[in-house]
Motif scaffolding. Structure first.
Motif, PDB file in Angstrom:
ATOM      1  N   TRP A   5      53.852  32.011  37.197  1.00 14.20           N
ATOM      2  CA  TRP A   5      52.592  32.473  37.303  1.00 14.20           C
ATOM      3  C   TRP A   5      51.956  32.639  38.607  1.00 14.20           C
ATOM      4  N   GLY A   7      48.670  33.707  41.285  1.00 18.33           N
ATOM      5  CA  GLY A   7      47.360  34.204  41.256  1.00 18.33           C
ATOM      6  C   GLY A   7      46.608  34.397  42.624  1.00 18.33           C
ATOM      7  N   VAL A  16      45.386  36.586  37.609  1.00 18.29           N
ATOM      8  CA  VAL A  16      46.498  35.591  37.489  1.00 18.29           C
ATOM      9  C   VAL A  16      47.515  36.729  36.718  1.00 18.29           C
ATOM     10  N   ILE A  55      40.146  32.667  42.730  1.00 22.23           N
ATOM     11  CA  ILE A  55      40.870  31.432  42.126  1.00 22.23           C
ATOM     12  C   ILE A  55      41.534  30.391  43.231  1.00 22.23           C
ATOM     13  N   TRP A  57      43.074  27.413  42.230  1.00 22.02           N
ATOM     14  CA  TRP A  57      44.422  26.696  41.910  1.00 22.02           C
ATOM     15  C   TRP A  57      44.666  27.051  40.280  1.00 22.02           C
ATOM     16  N   ILE A  58      45.858  26.707  40.163  1.00 23.97           N
ATOM     17  CA  ILE A  58      46.653  26.778  38.812  1.00 23.97           C
ATOM     18  C   ILE A  58      47.073  25.604  38.488  1.00 23.97           C
ATOM     19  N   LYS A  59      47.136  24.888  37.349  1.00 19.39           N
ATOM     20  CA  LYS A  59      47.714  23.801  36.990  1.00 19.39           C
ATOM     21  C   LYS A  59      48.096  23.857  35.341  1.00 19.39           C
ATOM     22  N   LEU A  65      47.448  26.199  30.402  1.00 21.69           N
ATOM     23  CA  LEU A  65      47.312  26.428  31.692  1.00 21.69           C
ATOM     24  C   LEU A  65      45.965  26.503  32.155  1.00 21.69           C
ATOM     25  N   VAL A  67      43.019  27.360  35.127  1.00 19.49           N
ATOM     26  CA  VAL A  67      42.982  28.170  36.553  1.00 19.49           C
ATOM     27  C   VAL A  67      41.426  27.537  36.777  1.00 19.49           C
ATOM     28  N   GLN A  98      43.371  22.313  45.779  1.00 14.96           N
ATOM     29  CA  GLN A  98      44.527  22.267  44.683  1.00 14.96           C
ATOM     30  C   GLN A  98      44.924  20.814  45.054  1.00 14.96           C
TER      31      GLN A  98
END
Length: 167
Positions: A5, A7, A16, A55, A57-59, A65, A67, A98
């Motif tokens: 992924w 983004g 994303v 965006i 952060w992505i976790k 998932l 965002v 993040q």
């Protein structure tokens, strides 16, 4: 879920993108070595494009998932490999950094947001810094985080994960 992924690209900071798992013949794709994993232009999801925040952060957390933007946290539900649905988990709590998001032994995510420190359980956020709010308010919070790594060529992917010391 076996996908890569990415983004917040320059052309759409609220999108994303994700890789395909297989090609049109059903062969398994490895996104680290196969450019075919990135060819499907439908593999993009938009997160609150009109909300005014990119965006940050992505976790992966609790088999979903998440965002994050500075104005909310979104959850991507995996109903199947081909069926993904998007829900906003928290109405207006968000985090720009993040590096401040930590999953602790109690199974919660803790993050520093613009108005305090929050605990997040995947659905709800609760501010836990009320007793230290005056101290928290004195902390200098930058307007953005300059740590990032741009993977622009196939050679970049060979270097592996982001070194958080890169500015």
């Amino acid at each position: 879920k076996g996908r890569v992924w990415i983004g917040r690209i320059n052309t759409d900071p609220s999108a994303v993108y994700f890789t395909d798992l297989t090609d049109t013949s059903g062969n398994i794709l490895d996104p680290s070595i196969s450019s075919l994993a990135w060819t499907n232009t439908l593999n993009e999801i938009y997160f609150d494009r009109e909300g005014g925040s990119p965006i940050y952060w992505i976790k992966a957390y609790r088999d979903n998932l998440f965002v994050g933007k500075d104005n909310g946290i979104f959850r991507l539900l995996f109903e199947s490999d081909l069926n993904l649905s998007l829900t906003k988990s928290v109405s207006n709590i968000g985090c720009k950094f993040q590096d401040t998001i930590v999953e602790m032994d109690d199974g919660l995510l803790y993050m520093a947001c613009k108005d305090g420190i929050y605990a997040f359980d995947g659905i709800n956020s609760k501010r836990i810094s009320d007793k230290i709010q005056s101290t928290f308010n004195l902390l200098k919070q930058p307007s953005h985080l300059d740590k990032y790594k741009l993977w622009a060529t196939p050679v970049d992917w060979l270097h592996g994960a982001l070194d958080i010391n890169v500015s």
